[in-house]
Design a protein around this motif. Structure first.
Motif, PDB file in Angstrom:
ATOM      1  N   GLU A 179      44.355  46.295  30.307  1.00 32.50           N
ATOM      2  CA  GLU A 179      43.391  46.692  31.240  1.00 32.50           C
ATOM      3  C   GLU A 179      43.373  45.681  32.288  1.00 32.50           C
ATOM      4  O   GLU A 179      42.985  44.580  31.971  1.00 32.50           O
ATOM      5  CB  GLU A 179      42.263  46.915  30.603  1.00 32.50           C
ATOM      6  N   PRO A 180      43.406  46.219  33.574  1.00 28.50           N
ATOM      7  CA  PRO A 180      43.027  45.051  34.856  1.00 28.50           C
ATOM      8  C   PRO A 180      41.762  44.716  34.859  1.00 28.50           C
ATOM      9  O   PRO A 180      40.810  45.065  34.286  1.00 28.50           O
ATOM     10  CB  PRO A 180      43.557  45.906  36.031  1.00 28.50           C
ATOM     11  N   SER A 181      41.552  43.396  35.170  1.00 20.88           N
ATOM     12  CA  SER A 181      40.039  42.876  35.268  1.00 20.88           C
ATOM     13  C   SER A 181      39.225  43.706  36.163  1.00 20.88           C
ATOM     14  O   SER A 181      39.832  43.807  37.306  1.00 20.88           O
ATOM     15  CB  SER A 181      40.107  41.372  35.593  1.00 20.88           C
ATOM     16  N   ALA A 182      37.983  43.626  36.096  1.00 21.84           N
ATOM     17  CA  ALA A 182      37.117  44.240  36.988  1.00 21.84           C
ATOM     18  C   ALA A 182      36.500  43.250  37.907  1.00 21.84           C
ATOM     19  O   ALA A 182      36.009  43.429  38.749  1.00 21.84           O
ATOM     20  CB  ALA A 182      35.860  44.908  36.263  1.00 21.84           C
ATOM     21  N   VAL A 183      36.682  41.869  37.544  1.00 25.50           N
ATOM     22  CA  VAL A 183      36.286  40.835  38.444  1.00 25.50           C
ATOM     23  C   VAL A 183      37.749  40.265  38.793  1.00 25.50           C
ATOM     24  O   VAL A 183      38.482  39.938  38.155  1.00 25.50           O
ATOM     25  CB  VAL A 183      35.799  39.935  37.630  1.00 25.50           C
ATOM     26  N   PRO A 184      37.740  39.840  40.391  1.00 30.42           N
ATOM     27  CA  PRO A 184      38.998  39.183  40.855  1.00 30.42           C
ATOM     28  C   PRO A 184      38.808  37.912  40.865  1.00 30.42           C
ATOM     29  O   PRO A 184      38.022  37.515  40.292  1.00 30.42           O
ATOM     30  CB  PRO A 184      38.635  39.643  42.443  1.00 30.42           C
ATOM     31  N   LYS A 238      33.596  29.885  37.687  1.00 32.55           N
ATOM     32  CA  LYS A 238      33.512  30.461  36.554  1.00 32.55           C
ATOM     33  C   LYS A 238      32.886  31.964  36.679  1.00 32.55           C
ATOM     34  O   LYS A 238      32.916  32.778  35.792  1.00 32.55           O
ATOM     35  CB  LYS A 238      32.259  29.823  35.580  1.00 32.55           C
ATOM     36  N   GLU A 239      32.413  32.359  37.944  1.00 36.76           N
ATOM     37  CA  GLU A 239      31.971  33.751  38.034  1.00 36.76           C
ATOM     38  C   GLU A 239      33.113  34.765  38.258  1.00 36.76           C
ATOM     39  O   GLU A 239      32.860  35.998  38.283  1.00 36.76           O
ATOM     40  CB  GLU A 239      30.777  33.848  39.159  1.00 36.76           C
ATOM     41  N   PHE A 240      34.353  34.200  38.521  1.00 39.29           N
ATOM     42  CA  PHE A 240      35.568  34.850  38.690  1.00 39.29           C
ATOM     43  C   PHE A 240      36.470  35.013  37.691  1.00 39.29           C
ATOM     44  O   PHE A 240      36.140  34.371  36.637  1.00 39.29           O
ATOM     45  CB  PHE A 240      36.409  34.119  39.759  1.00 39.29           C
ATOM     46  N   CYS A 241      37.301  35.577  37.790  1.00 37.75           N
ATOM     47  CA  CYS A 241      38.204  36.125  36.381  1.00 37.75           C
ATOM     48  C   CYS A 241      38.932  34.779  36.132  1.00 37.75           C
ATOM     49  O   CYS A 241      39.457  33.925  36.793  1.00 37.75           O
ATOM     50  CB  CYS A 241      39.263  37.000  37.005  1.00 37.75           C
ATOM     51  N   GLN A 242      39.013  34.390  34.764  1.00 36.35           N
ATOM     52  CA  GLN A 242      39.735  33.318  34.152  1.00 36.35           C
ATOM     53  C   GLN A 242      40.876  33.807  33.512  1.00 36.35           C
ATOM     54  O   GLN A 242      41.876  32.901  33.544  1.00 36.35           O
ATOM     55  CB  GLN A 242      38.580  32.624  33.256  1.00 36.35           C
ATOM     56  N   VAL A 243      40.874  34.752  32.846  1.00 35.10           N
ATOM     57  CA  VAL A 243      42.396  35.153  32.349  1.00 35.10           C
ATOM     58  C   VAL A 243      42.059  36.788  32.380  1.00 35.10           C
ATOM     59  O   VAL A 243      41.413  37.705  32.228  1.00 35.10           O
ATOM     60  CB  VAL A 243      42.251  35.000  30.677  1.00 35.10           C
ATOM     61  N   GLY A 244      43.180  36.953  33.220  1.00 39.01           N
ATOM     62  CA  GLY A 244      43.523  38.630  33.357  1.00 39.01           C
ATOM     63  C   GLY A 244      44.206  38.763  34.771  1.00 39.01           C
ATOM     64  O   GLY A 244      44.814  37.750  35.205  1.00 39.01           O
ATOM     65  N   TYR A 245      44.320  39.864  35.208  1.00 37.98           N
ATOM     66  CA  TYR A 245      44.906  40.481  36.631  1.00 37.98           C
ATOM     67  C   TYR A 245      44.299  41.593  37.159  1.00 37.98           C
ATOM     68  O   TYR A 245      43.479  42.329  36.740  1.00 37.98           O
ATOM     69  CB  TYR A 245      46.454  40.665  35.966  1.00 37.98           C
ATOM     70  N   GLY A 246      44.748  41.930  38.373  1.00 40.83           N
ATOM     71  CA  GLY A 246      44.351  43.048  39.105  1.00 40.83           C
ATOM     72  C   GLY A 246      44.658  42.922  40.478  1.00 40.83           C
ATOM     73  O   GLY A 246      45.431  42.212  41.065  1.00 40.83           O
ATOM     74  N   VAL A 247      44.014  43.883  41.231  1.00 41.16           N
ATOM     75  CA  VAL A 247      44.320  43.876  42.681  1.00 41.16           C
ATOM     76  C   VAL A 247      42.939  43.872  43.519  1.00 41.16           C
ATOM     77  O   VAL A 247      42.035  44.574  43.066  1.00 41.16           O
ATOM     78  CB  VAL A 247      44.961  45.498  43.017  1.00 41.16           C
ATOM     79  N   ALA A 259      45.654  25.695  33.247  1.00 40.95           N
ATOM     80  CA  ALA A 259      45.064  26.867  33.708  1.00 40.95           C
ATOM     81  C   ALA A 259      45.929  27.287  35.008  1.00 40.95           C
ATOM     82  O   ALA A 259      46.313  26.425  35.911  1.00 40.95           O
ATOM     83  CB  ALA A 259      43.577  26.635  34.119  1.00 40.95           C
ATOM     84  N   SER A 260      46.158  28.702  35.126  1.00 40.63           N
ATOM     85  CA  SER A 260      46.924  29.184  36.213  1.00 40.63           C
ATOM     86  C   SER A 260      46.198  30.034  37.059  1.00 40.63           C
ATOM     87  O   SER A 260      45.368  31.014  36.717  1.00 40.63           O
ATOM     88  CB  SER A 260      48.071  30.141  35.716  1.00 40.63           C
ATOM     89  N   ARG A 261      46.474  30.193  38.348  1.00 43.78           N
ATOM     90  CA  ARG A 261      46.258  31.112  39.264  1.00 43.78           C
ATOM     91  C   ARG A 261      47.378  31.551  40.270  1.00 43.78           C
ATOM     92  O   ARG A 261      48.141  30.661  40.762  1.00 43.78           O
ATOM     93  CB  ARG A 261      45.157  30.254  40.240  1.00 43.78           C
ATOM     94  N   PHE A 262      47.589  33.030  40.486  1.00 44.75           N
ATOM     95  CA  PHE A 262      48.569  33.215  41.341  1.00 44.75           C
ATOM     96  C   PHE A 262      47.783  34.330  42.288  1.00 44.75           C
ATOM     97  O   PHE A 262      47.047  35.059  41.915  1.00 44.75           O
ATOM     98  CB  PHE A 262      49.610  34.207  40.457  1.00 44.75           C
ATOM     99  N   TRP A 263      48.002  33.942  43.461  1.00 43.16           N
ATOM    100  CA  TRP A 263      47.718  34.859  44.540  1.00 43.16           C
ATOM    101  C   TRP A 263      48.826  35.953  45.235  1.00 43.16           C
ATOM    102  O   TRP A 263      49.575  35.291  45.856  1.00 43.16           O
ATOM    103  CB  TRP A 263      46.765  34.054  45.762  1.00 43.16           C
ATOM    104  N   ILE A 264      49.033  37.067  44.838  1.00 46.45           N
ATOM    105  CA  ILE A 264      50.120  37.855  45.022  1.00 46.45           C
ATOM    106  C   ILE A 264      50.116  38.354  46.623  1.00 46.45           C
ATOM    107  O   ILE A 264      48.997  39.145  46.866  1.00 46.45           O
ATOM    108  CB  ILE A 264      50.371  38.944  44.160  1.00 46.45           C
ATOM    109  N   GLY A 265      51.004  38.210  47.527  1.00 47.11           N
ATOM    110  CA  GLY A 265      50.562  38.857  48.757  1.00 47.11           C
ATOM    111  C   GLY A 265      50.484  37.737  49.907  1.00 47.11           C
ATOM    112  O   GLY A 265      50.311  37.993  50.907  1.00 47.11           O
TER     113      GLY A 265
END
Length: 266
Positions: A41-46, A62-71, A208-214
């Protein structure tokens, strides 16, 4: 679902003779079930917006996604992950990123024996130079990589940067929320900006990892490269998330042993 195929990449006779080959033979460490469930399930929080990425280093996102993925709403994809690595130190991680990019391809293969084929630095002499501080051995170095993130082997060009050249505030480095980091822009089938940070946590580190695709590098700046109205396919973010949780779970399991035996061997 399972992230594991049981089929490992090929190795040469020379690779089999290397002292860390047993780590390739070893069964991969398995992703915890609660994290594996997030693949479905993709995250509802970006994730934190790229323009506010310093907050990621500061630990104020911390109000943003910490573990997950989405668009995200602007069409860019995102992936984020946190991995507790007991027994791992920040110094080990500083060493790992340059070390696996030079020498034998087996160094990259032991990280994820099912999906990693090679990672080769374009400035190997710089990476191996003992005068260069280990924390700087990725700065300005490009890694040419072949790996499988779900759709078969593909090439990836990672352009690693000094943190300030990525747009980070370097005053945060060495703090309680960011002991150290690496950052890069990937040029390939789908361009992305990537950063990994780590800091002491319990009996090891939190990675901790962060990817910004695009996002891509344009005239020296990291900018959104997607045309207006275009979105990153959700499956791209899902595949990257699944690969990320798999490879870093295994790295956490092998890094103390790899470092102890090879820390003086670039």
């Amino acid at each position: 679902m399972s992230l594991y195929t049981g089929k490992k990449v090929g190795v040469s006779k020379e690779e089999k003779a290397l002292p860390y080959y047993p780590l390739f033979e070893r069964k991969m460490a398995e992703v915890p079930p609660e994290k594996l469930a997030l693949v479905e399930e993709p995250s509802a929080v970006p994730v934190i917006p790229f323009e506010e990425k310093d907050r990621f280093l500061q630990g104020t996102d911390k109000e943003f996604c910490q573990v997950g993925y989405g668009v995200a709403a602007d069409g860019t994809g995102f992936v984020c992950n946190e991995t507790y690595m007991p027994g791992v130190t920040g110094e080990m991680m500083d060493w790992w990123f340059p070390w696996h990019s030079v020498g034998s391809d087996l160094r990259y293969k032991i990280w994820d024996p099912e999906d990693h084929y090679f990672a080769r630095a374009d400035k190997a002499a710089y990476v191996c130079d003992p005068v260069v501080p280990v924390v700087q051995k990725t700065w300005g170095v490009d890694h040419y990589i072949m790996e499988d993130i779900g759709n078969g082997p593909s090439f990836l060009h990672l352009q690693f940067k000094r943190p300030r050249d990525f747009g980070f505030d370097e005053s945060v480095l060495g703090s309680a929320t960011c002991q150290s980091l690496v950052c890069a822009i990937g040029a390939g089938d789908c361009a992305a900006a990537m950063t990994h940070k780590w800091f002491p946590y319990q009996d090891g580190i939190l990675f901790a990892s962060r990817f910004w695709i695009g996002y891509a590098l344009r005239a020296g700046e990291v900018v959104k490269a997607l045309p207006e109205g275009v979105s990153v396919p959700l499956e791209v973010a899902r595949g990257l998330f699944a690969h990320n949780i798999k490879e870093f779970t295994n790295l956490a399991a092998i890094l103390p042993e790899v470092y102890a035996a090879n820390k003086d061997n670039f």
